[in-house]
Design an enzyme around this catalytic site. Sequence first.
Site, short mmCIF file in Angstrom:
data_model
loop_
_atom_site.label_atom_id
_atom_site.label_comp_id
_atom_site.label_asym_id
_atom_site.label_seq_id
_atom_site.Cartn_x
_atom_site.Cartn_y
_atom_site.Cartn_z
N HIS A 1 109.24 120.63 67.47
CA HIS A 1 109.03 119.18 67.42
C HIS A 1 108.23 118.84 66.18
CE1 HIS A 1 108.47 115.08 68.56
NE2 HIS A 1 107.15 115.21 68.61
N ASP B 1 106.68 115.86 64.05
CA ASP B 1 106.30 114.45 63.96
C ASP B 1 106.33 113.99 62.50
OD1 ASP B 1 105.49 113.74 66.73
OD2 ASP B 1 104.04 115.35 66.43
N ASP C 1 108.70 113.45 73.37
CA ASP C 1 107.34 113.04 73.02
C ASP C 1 107.06 111.54 73.05
OD1 ASP C 1 104.78 113.97 72.51
OD2 ASP C 1 104.98 113.79 70.35
N ASP D 1 105.04 121.78 68.94
CA ASP D 1 104.89 121.03 67.69
C ASP D 1 104.88 121.99 66.49
OD1 ASP D 1 104.71 118.85 69.29
OD2 ASP D 1 102.59 118.44 68.91
N HIS E 1 107.23 107.65 67.15
CA HIS E 1 106.35 107.41 68.30
C HIS E 1 104.87 107.63 68.00
CE1 HIS E 1 107.77 111.65 68.58
NE2 HIS E 1 106.50 111.89 68.82
#
Length: 782
Positions: free
Chosen positions: A175, A177, A289, A426, A569
């Site tokens: 993941h 971000d 998430d 992450d 997000h």
Amino acid sequence: MKLRKQVTVCGGAIFCVAVFSLYLMLDRVQHDPARRQNGGNFPRSQISVLQNRIEQLEQLLEENHQIISHIKDSVMELTDTGAVSPSGHLPFRSANGSWVLPFDGRPTFLAVKPQDCQPALGSHGQADVQMLDVYSILKFDNPDGGVWKQGFDITYEPDEWDSEQLQVFVVPHSHNDPGWIKTFDKYFTDQTQHILNNMVVKLAEDPRRKFIWSEISFFSKWWETADVHKQEAMRKLILGGQLEIVTGGWVMTDEANVHYFAMIDQLIEGHQWMERNLGITPRSGWAVDPFGHSATMSYLLKRANLTSMLIQRVHYSIKKHFASTRSLEFMWRQAWDTGSNTDIFCHMMPFYSYDVPHTCGPDPKVCCQFDFKRLPGGRINCPWKVPPKTVVDANIAERANLLLDQYRKKSKLYRSKVLLVPLGDDFRYDKALEWDQQFMNYQKLFDYMNSHPEMHVQAQFGTLTEYFNAVYKARGVAQGSRPADYPVISGDFFAYADREDHYWTGYFTSRPFYKSLDRVIESHLRGAEILYSLAVANARHVGMDGRYPVSDYALLVDARQSVGLFQHHDAITGTAKENVVTDYGTRLLRSLIGLKRVIINAAHFLVMKNKEFYRFYQTEPFLETVRGNTEGYPAGPRYLVLFNPIEHERLCVVTVLVNTVRVRVLTEDGQTLPVQLSAQWSSNLCPTVLPPSIQATFMVRLPPLGLAVFHLYDSPDSPMTLRSDTLLRQSGRGVTSRAADPLPVRSQPSDPQTFYISSQSLTLGFSGDTGLLETGCCFLFS
């Protein structure tokens, strides 16, 4: 209208005749011989008074003459030019002293047909479970569930899989971000580019290895920096099924603060990039998430031709309830859908997080032992104090049975004997060592499980779509279809709490400036895209392709990607670090400047009747953009170009700042519009009427997807120009107001009683103490 003008002129004439008659009578009295003979009988004081009255009458007559001349000139002007308000009536003051601006009564809305809005019919979707009903029955308590703290103890019979073996898909993922603790570029430089570089090498080493990726913003940046060989190797992995792009959005969008236009735009940006560069479209959605999940997202994915989706961050009480009824996989249907047209198959992850300790089964202490990045000597370890072990021949049997026990317990929460086990967290797999640690140890476990029939399990690496396809196959239905005994659910999953009373709701309102800026840029982006498209089409039609700046398209792309990035997000939610939020804001402001340039260039080209005179000046634009009350217009003539970006006619109120009270507004065909001049408030106590602080407000009707030009110029007073005055209610604390012509301010003491402001169709009541709105009443007329 003509009769009204005639009555006005005749009324003025009658008034003039009456004054003249009175003047002649007085004059006759003064010169009457009989009166002269008896003149000595009048005291001199009375004669003086009479002369004063005569002088006043003469002055009144002169003023009346000026009024009549002004009325005559105004009527003649209106008659000669045809410049009247669209309604054909002049503005007038109502009984309460406020100005009424006349306007035509044509409707400003579209008719709604019953089939356009299902809720208007009073019907509801045919779902097995309505989330509002679920919320009403749950206690939202948090009893200790044992090893699965937020759940319950799971048991099973060892022979449950004898007739049908358990099929396990372990799905490696990372993941990423696009901005959170670090900025987008910093994350890419430090970690993401290494993940993707390692992916090309490590997946190619063994065709049994699989991986999924979701953030196209990062993927496209890597693609631009990769050489042709890396690009081709990555394309081969995707087309060969080892790497799956899931969801395919520019980001993993927030689902609470975003506008659905922006949700669609970031999805389009990602999908178009995939189509152009990879020739593929996504089949499954992956959202682990976002802080709560919206039914809007499921609808958009369904409309984007995705067949299945996965969600993770749902309130722990909801997860426990769904797990207890084995409803963690369901058909997600829109609340207004009376059929099944909006259904999409959805998998809800049951446990606390999407990291490895909370994905293999209910016991994080056991699952953490199978996160091989946490092997002793690494940077992270297991909080439960039991570290992972490298899989070797001496411990493989024990390790495999321990892991299989977790797989079996987790599978008891679902209705099929096909199990999904995510393997990641992450920014995982940024080091080549982790690829080897995870894939090699798991492959040993899979080989052992698969080679022992008595374990009744088939385990393998897989992609998300491979898992969903296996579920459909096991249940005997087509892709995206509803298995026979799976529930249908409608509603959304807000608000989200991950544990105890930790509710994720503050992000609904945090950093409001950036949330507002997002909406501003979205509207500019929509308008710029429409105007650019119209301008380019028009330029091609008239054979001026080479003269119109088609390079502006790059500005549109940059803006779409910046707005798309901000839907992440951790961006629009306001949950990123301060320096990251500043980076987002810088990108958005840069895009806003570019969008204004696109709008200016397109509007300039479209409003010109003779395109041969069009010239593009990059440093000196022909127009300048104004949003709301931003700048004052000088006394000289100016043109105001308004754009309506929606697809139907629009009636709206336009307010601009001017630096004169002698302002007139004309339409393109020369009609004079009623315009109201108001004081601009410089503080909460005092209005300012010094230039350029005068608000000019007028109503216009704009064509659909069209431009309209209005002429503002300095003009003598006109019946169509209204000067408002201000009534200031003040507390008795020595506050004073400044009255200034030509827009005076009147004041009166305030009292605690509710006071009201009324119009023809609305009455509003305000608190005498605070000035805040208390009541409102709207009158509807058929």
